[in-house]
Design a protein around this motif. Structure first.
Motif, PDB file in Angstrom:
ATOM      1  N   LEU A  19       2.636   6.493   8.162  1.00  0.00           N
ATOM      2  CA  LEU A  19       3.003   6.326   6.718  1.00  0.00           C
ATOM      3  C   LEU A  19       3.963   7.720   7.340  1.00  0.00           C
ATOM      4  O   LEU A  19       5.287   7.821   7.183  1.00  0.00           O
ATOM      5  CB  LEU A  19       2.579   7.672   5.681  1.00  0.00           C
ATOM      6  N   PHE A  20       3.562   8.526   8.362  1.00  0.00           N
ATOM      7  CA  PHE A  20       4.073   9.582   8.545  1.00  0.00           C
ATOM      8  C   PHE A  20       4.404   9.500  10.748  1.00  0.00           C
ATOM      9  O   PHE A  20       4.640  10.432  10.924  1.00  0.00           O
ATOM     10  CB  PHE A  20       3.375  10.745   8.381  1.00  0.00           C
ATOM     11  N   GLY A  21       3.980   8.262  10.917  1.00  0.00           N
ATOM     12  CA  GLY A  21       3.533   8.737  12.676  1.00  0.00           C
ATOM     13  C   GLY A  21       2.357   9.900  13.132  1.00  0.00           C
ATOM     14  O   GLY A  21       2.560   9.473  14.246  1.00  0.00           O
ATOM     15  N   LYS A  22       1.424  10.158  12.490  1.00  0.00           N
ATOM     16  CA  LYS A  22       0.929  10.780  12.976  1.00  0.00           C
ATOM     17  C   LYS A  22      -0.178  10.779  11.623  1.00  0.00           C
ATOM     18  O   LYS A  22       0.215  11.346  10.571  1.00  0.00           O
ATOM     19  CB  LYS A  22       1.153  12.231  13.826  1.00  0.00           C
ATOM     20  N   GLY A  23      -1.502  10.556  12.476  1.00  0.00           N
ATOM     21  CA  GLY A  23      -2.639  11.503  11.724  1.00  0.00           C
ATOM     22  C   GLY A  23      -3.498  12.660  11.708  1.00  0.00           C
ATOM     23  O   GLY A  23      -3.127  13.247  12.416  1.00  0.00           O
ATOM     24  N   PRO A  24      -3.936  13.008  10.280  1.00  0.00           N
ATOM     25  CA  PRO A  24      -4.887  14.241  10.710  1.00  0.00           C
ATOM     26  C   PRO A  24      -5.552  14.737  11.477  1.00  0.00           C
ATOM     27  O   PRO A  24      -6.038  13.334  11.811  1.00  0.00           O
ATOM     28  CB  PRO A  24      -5.669  14.118   9.801  1.00  0.00           C
ATOM     29  N   GLU A  25      -6.005  15.209  12.517  1.00  0.00           N
ATOM     30  CA  GLU A  25      -6.402  15.798  13.725  1.00  0.00           C
ATOM     31  C   GLU A  25      -8.058  15.988  13.362  1.00  0.00           C
ATOM     32  O   GLU A  25      -9.023  15.889  14.030  1.00  0.00           O
ATOM     33  CB  GLU A  25      -6.140  17.310  14.119  1.00  0.00           C
ATOM     34  N   ARG A  26      -8.252  16.591  12.445  1.00  0.00           N
ATOM     35  CA  ARG A  26      -9.560  16.103  11.833  1.00  0.00           C
ATOM     36  C   ARG A  26      -9.758  16.239   9.844  1.00  0.00           C
ATOM     37  O   ARG A  26      -8.482  16.803   9.478  1.00  0.00           O
ATOM     38  CB  ARG A  26     -10.342  17.619  12.115  1.00  0.00           C
ATOM     39  N   ILE A  27     -10.974  15.515   9.863  1.00  0.00           N
ATOM     40  CA  ILE A  27     -10.440  15.733   7.755  1.00  0.00           C
ATOM     41  C   ILE A  27     -11.791  15.829   7.862  1.00  0.00           C
ATOM     42  O   ILE A  27     -13.188  15.355   8.476  1.00  0.00           O
ATOM     43  CB  ILE A  27     -10.397  14.083   7.575  1.00  0.00           C
ATOM     44  N   HIS A  28     -11.977  16.401   6.490  1.00  0.00           N
ATOM     45  CA  HIS A  28     -13.519  16.880   6.403  1.00  0.00           C
ATOM     46  C   HIS A  28     -13.311  16.702   4.735  1.00  0.00           C
ATOM     47  O   HIS A  28     -13.107  16.589   4.151  1.00  0.00           O
ATOM     48  CB  HIS A  28     -13.731  18.854   5.728  1.00  0.00           C
ATOM     49  N   THR A  29     -14.534  15.424   4.422  1.00  0.00           N
ATOM     50  CA  THR A  29     -14.691  14.921   2.968  1.00  0.00           C
ATOM     51  C   THR A  29     -15.833  15.025   2.152  1.00  0.00           C
ATOM     52  O   THR A  29     -17.187  14.507   3.130  1.00  0.00           O
ATOM     53  CB  THR A  29     -14.531  13.339   2.993  1.00  0.00           C
ATOM     54  N   VAL A  30     -16.000  15.766   1.253  1.00  0.00           N
ATOM     55  CA  VAL A  30     -17.368  15.258   0.411  1.00  0.00           C
ATOM     56  C   VAL A  30     -17.349  14.941  -0.443  1.00  0.00           C
ATOM     57  O   VAL A  30     -16.011  15.153  -2.008  1.00  0.00           O
ATOM     58  CB  VAL A  30     -17.858  16.546   0.162  1.00  0.00           C
TER      59      VAL A  30
END
Length: 115
Positions: A19-30
């Motif tokens: 969508l944006f051409g760049k994804g998040p560098e880090r994801i924290h999911t609970v």
């Protein structure tokens, strides 16, 4: 991190990269009951950072990112997300704090999420 969390994060990262051409560098999911709460770090592209360097630009980037994500998920959940969770996605709440480049998304599913 459980395998399910890892796969969920990969779905989010891939979608945002497309969508944006760049994804998040880090994801924290609970997972909490029927919700997946994801905190996303390092989201913005260099162009977005440049645009957001003014108060006006900051509001434009925030509004565009928030609206695009919400509209995309309203049309159709990302491929594989409902299958992975084993439940229908009902709602997505999403926001981003541009100054710190941190976003949060709360995904609400129909059923309790099992690890």
């Amino acid at each position: 991190m459980s395998k399910k969390v890892h796969e969920f994060n990969d779905i989010i990262r891939k979608l945002r990269k497309e969508l944006f051409g760049k994804g998040p560098e880090r994801i924290h999911t609970v997972f909490v009951e029927n919700m997946a709460v994801s905190t996303l770090y390092g989201n913005m592209t260099p162009t977005e950072r440049f645009i957001a360097s003014t108060p006006e630009g900051l509001q434009i980037v925030r509004a565009a990112r928030t609206r695009m994500i919400q509209e995309l998920y309203t049309k159709e959940p990302p491929a594989g997300m409902e299958e992975l969770i084993g439940s229908k996605l009902l709602h997505l709440f999403s926001d981003i704090k541009i100054e710190e480049d941190v976003a949060i998304s709360v995904f609400i599913f129909e059923d309790i999420i099992s690890e």
